[in-house]
Motif scaffolding. Structure first.
Motif, PDB file in Angstrom:
ATOM      1  N   ARG A  14       0.591  -0.969   0.103  1.00  0.00           N
ATOM      2  CA  ARG A  14      -0.017  -0.230  -0.149  1.00  0.00           C
ATOM      3  C   ARG A  14       1.189   1.226   0.356  1.00  0.00           C
ATOM      4  N   LEU A  15       2.600   1.273   0.881  1.00  0.00           N
ATOM      5  CA  LEU A  15       3.033   2.747   1.218  1.00  0.00           C
ATOM      6  C   LEU A  15       3.106   2.427  -0.663  1.00  0.00           C
ATOM      7  N   LEU A  16       3.825   1.400  -1.107  1.00  0.00           N
ATOM      8  CA  LEU A  16       5.187   1.761  -2.740  1.00  0.00           C
ATOM      9  C   LEU A  16       3.946   2.467  -3.898  1.00  0.00           C
ATOM     10  N   ASP A  17       2.411   1.587  -3.653  1.00  0.00           N
ATOM     11  CA  ASP A  17       0.989   2.239  -4.206  1.00  0.00           C
ATOM     12  C   ASP A  17       0.846   3.816  -4.021  1.00  0.00           C
ATOM     13  N   ILE A  18       0.782   3.690  -2.545  1.00  0.00           N
ATOM     14  CA  ILE A  18       0.947   5.645  -2.299  1.00  0.00           C
ATOM     15  C   ILE A  18       2.175   6.356  -3.144  1.00  0.00           C
ATOM     16  N   MET A  19       3.299   5.797  -2.490  1.00  0.00           N
ATOM     17  CA  MET A  19       4.443   6.541  -3.457  1.00  0.00           C
ATOM     18  C   MET A  19       4.129   7.113  -4.642  1.00  0.00           C
ATOM     19  N   ASP A  20       4.241   5.857  -5.990  1.00  0.00           N
ATOM     20  CA  ASP A  20       3.824   5.862  -6.983  1.00  0.00           C
ATOM     21  C   ASP A  20       2.290   6.695  -7.381  1.00  0.00           C
ATOM     22  N   THR A  21       1.735   7.272  -7.223  1.00  0.00           N
ATOM     23  CA  THR A  21       0.876   8.058  -6.952  1.00  0.00           C
ATOM     24  C   THR A  21       1.035   9.002  -6.841  1.00  0.00           C
ATOM     25  N   ARG A  23       4.300  10.690  -6.703  1.00  0.00           N
ATOM     26  CA  ARG A  23       5.143  10.743  -7.310  1.00  0.00           C
ATOM     27  C   ARG A  23       4.339  11.355  -8.551  1.00  0.00           C
ATOM     28  N   GLU A  24       3.706  10.674  -9.234  1.00  0.00           N
ATOM     29  CA  GLU A  24       2.625  10.856 -10.390  1.00  0.00           C
ATOM     30  C   GLU A  24       1.351  12.355 -10.648  1.00  0.00           C
ATOM     31  N   LYS A  25       1.563  12.737  -9.367  1.00  0.00           N
ATOM     32  CA  LYS A  25      -0.095  13.857  -9.117  1.00  0.00           C
ATOM     33  C   LYS A  25       0.324  14.970  -8.302  1.00  0.00           C
ATOM     34  N   CYS A  26       1.373  14.725  -7.505  1.00  0.00           N
ATOM     35  CA  CYS A  26       1.466  16.115  -6.254  1.00  0.00           C
ATOM     36  C   CYS A  26       2.334  16.530  -7.211  1.00  0.00           C
ATOM     37  N   LEU A  64       9.685   6.099  13.031  1.00  0.00           N
ATOM     38  CA  LEU A  64      10.101   5.241  11.961  1.00  0.00           C
ATOM     39  C   LEU A  64       8.931   5.308  10.390  1.00  0.00           C
ATOM     40  N   GLY A  65       7.782   5.164  10.731  1.00  0.00           N
ATOM     41  CA  GLY A  65       6.922   5.488   8.916  1.00  0.00           C
ATOM     42  C   GLY A  65       7.308   7.002   8.481  1.00  0.00           C
ATOM     43  N   ASP A  66       7.888   7.346   9.175  1.00  0.00           N
ATOM     44  CA  ASP A  66       8.428   8.770   8.780  1.00  0.00           C
ATOM     45  C   ASP A  66      10.011   8.584   7.712  1.00  0.00           C
ATOM     46  N   VAL A  67      10.420   7.992   8.557  1.00  0.00           N
ATOM     47  CA  VAL A  67      11.408   7.198   7.813  1.00  0.00           C
ATOM     48  C   VAL A  67      11.788   6.745   6.666  1.00  0.00           C
ATOM     49  N   LEU A  68      10.711   5.643   6.954  1.00  0.00           N
ATOM     50  CA  LEU A  68      10.401   5.006   5.327  1.00  0.00           C
ATOM     51  C   LEU A  68      10.208   5.553   4.824  1.00  0.00           C
ATOM     52  N   LEU A  69       9.190   6.113   4.785  1.00  0.00           N
ATOM     53  CA  LEU A  69       8.668   7.334   3.872  1.00  0.00           C
ATOM     54  C   LEU A  69       9.576   7.140   3.301  1.00  0.00           C
ATOM     55  N   HIS A  70      10.899   8.177   4.050  1.00  0.00           N
ATOM     56  CA  HIS A  70      12.300   8.201   2.927  1.00  0.00           C
ATOM     57  C   HIS A  70      13.299   7.358   2.084  1.00  0.00           C
ATOM     58  N   ILE A  71      13.353   6.325   2.512  1.00  0.00           N
ATOM     59  CA  ILE A  71      13.356   5.191   2.247  1.00  0.00           C
ATOM     60  C   ILE A  71      12.652   4.572   0.910  1.00  0.00           C
ATOM     61  N   VAL A  72      11.936   4.412   0.687  1.00  0.00           N
ATOM     62  CA  VAL A  72      10.616   4.329  -0.059  1.00  0.00           C
ATOM     63  C   VAL A  72      11.167   5.574  -1.688  1.00  0.00           C
ATOM     64  N   PHE A  73      10.732   6.532  -0.983  1.00  0.00           N
ATOM     65  CA  PHE A  73      10.705   7.721  -1.837  1.00  0.00           C
ATOM     66  C   PHE A  73      12.130   7.483  -2.507  1.00  0.00           C
TER      67      PHE A  73
END
Length: 267
Positions: A14-21, A23-26, A64-73
């Protein structure tokens, strides 16, 4: 109740899907680069460390969520550059963990955690893209106290350490004596200041070494002291304001009295 492995995998997807969205729309997310994210990554890491020091598990989870977001980013940017993606990040990590734990995934035998660390450092130097020198794995950009601790720890892993931890106190005493000698010779010149500064660095380095040998973390210890100083000084300042006075007009003895009062209150 802990989530199942399937639920964990779904949450990560779900996080990966949100990141894709995003990156495309924001517009904001779309314009980010490695360089623009770096300062925020540092900030998020410190916020996580702050929550860990407070042992606030609710905040630890959030940070931890915030750090993980950066890794995924970062991994998303890598995939757009066709350099790597999140699967490469995870697989390289898994391969490294398996390789560096032969006592778990192989036939290697170890007696304690110290041997695990020693084997870990030896294996790192043998890796094709690993650290070619013992200290090369310590980033130059680390804060000096953490850097000193990590350098000493890595040197210990290859046997460069005191035979008995109590021997370190002779070194601390030696460095303190040399620092005092340079302070006595301090005349304000650039050369004398540089020498005194160098001896101060040696003294601090030896104290960090002592803390490491006694399984104490100097960075955590200093952070605890900083927090304690903030609490006590704030108590002193607020008491002064309530009394309608100014700190500049108070004597040191008066401030010391309030400081001791803060200590008796457990601040």
């Amino acid at each position: 109740m802990p989530s199942t492995r399937e639920e964990q995998m779904q949450a990560f997807g779900r996080l990966l899907d949100i990141m894709d969205t995003l990156r495309e729309k924001c517009p904001w997310d779309r314009k980010q680069t490695y360089q623009s994210l770096r300062p925020q990554t540092i900030e998020e890491t410190y916020e996580l460390c702050d929550a860990i020091l407070r042992e606030d598990e609710h905040e630890i989870c959030k940070e931890l969520g915030d750090v993980l977001l950066h890794i995924v980013f970062y991994a998303k940017i890598g995939s757009e550059n066709k350099s790597y993606d999140i699967a490469d990040v995870l697989n390289r990590l898994c391969d490294k963990l398996i390789y560096r734990h032969p006592h778990v995934y192989g036939e290697k035998k170890v007696d304690d955690a110290a041997q695990v660390i020693q084997n870990w450092e030896q294996l790192k130097t043998k890796e094709k893209d690993g650290n070619k020198r013992v200290l090369s794995g310590v980033p130059e950009s680390l804060p000096s106290m953490i850097k000193a601790f990590r350098m000493q720890d890595k040197a210990r892993a290859v046997g460069f350490d005191w035979e008995e931890k109590s021997q370190v106190w002779d070194k601390v005493a030696e460095e303190l004596g040399e620092f005092k000698a340079e302070l006595s010779a301090l005349d304000g010149s650039e050369q004398s200041v540089e020498k005194a500064q160098g001896e101060l660095g040696d003294l601090i380095f030896s104290i960090i070494n002592a803390s490491r040998l006694y399984d104490l973390n100097p960075d955590t210890a200093l952070e605890m002291t900083c927090r304690k100083f903030r609490r006590r000084f704030t108590y002193l300042e607020e008491h002064t304001i309530r009394a309608g006075r100014d700190l500049h007009d108070m004597s040191l003895a008066e401030m010391d009295e309030l400081w001791d009062e803060a200590k008796t209150k457990g601040l």
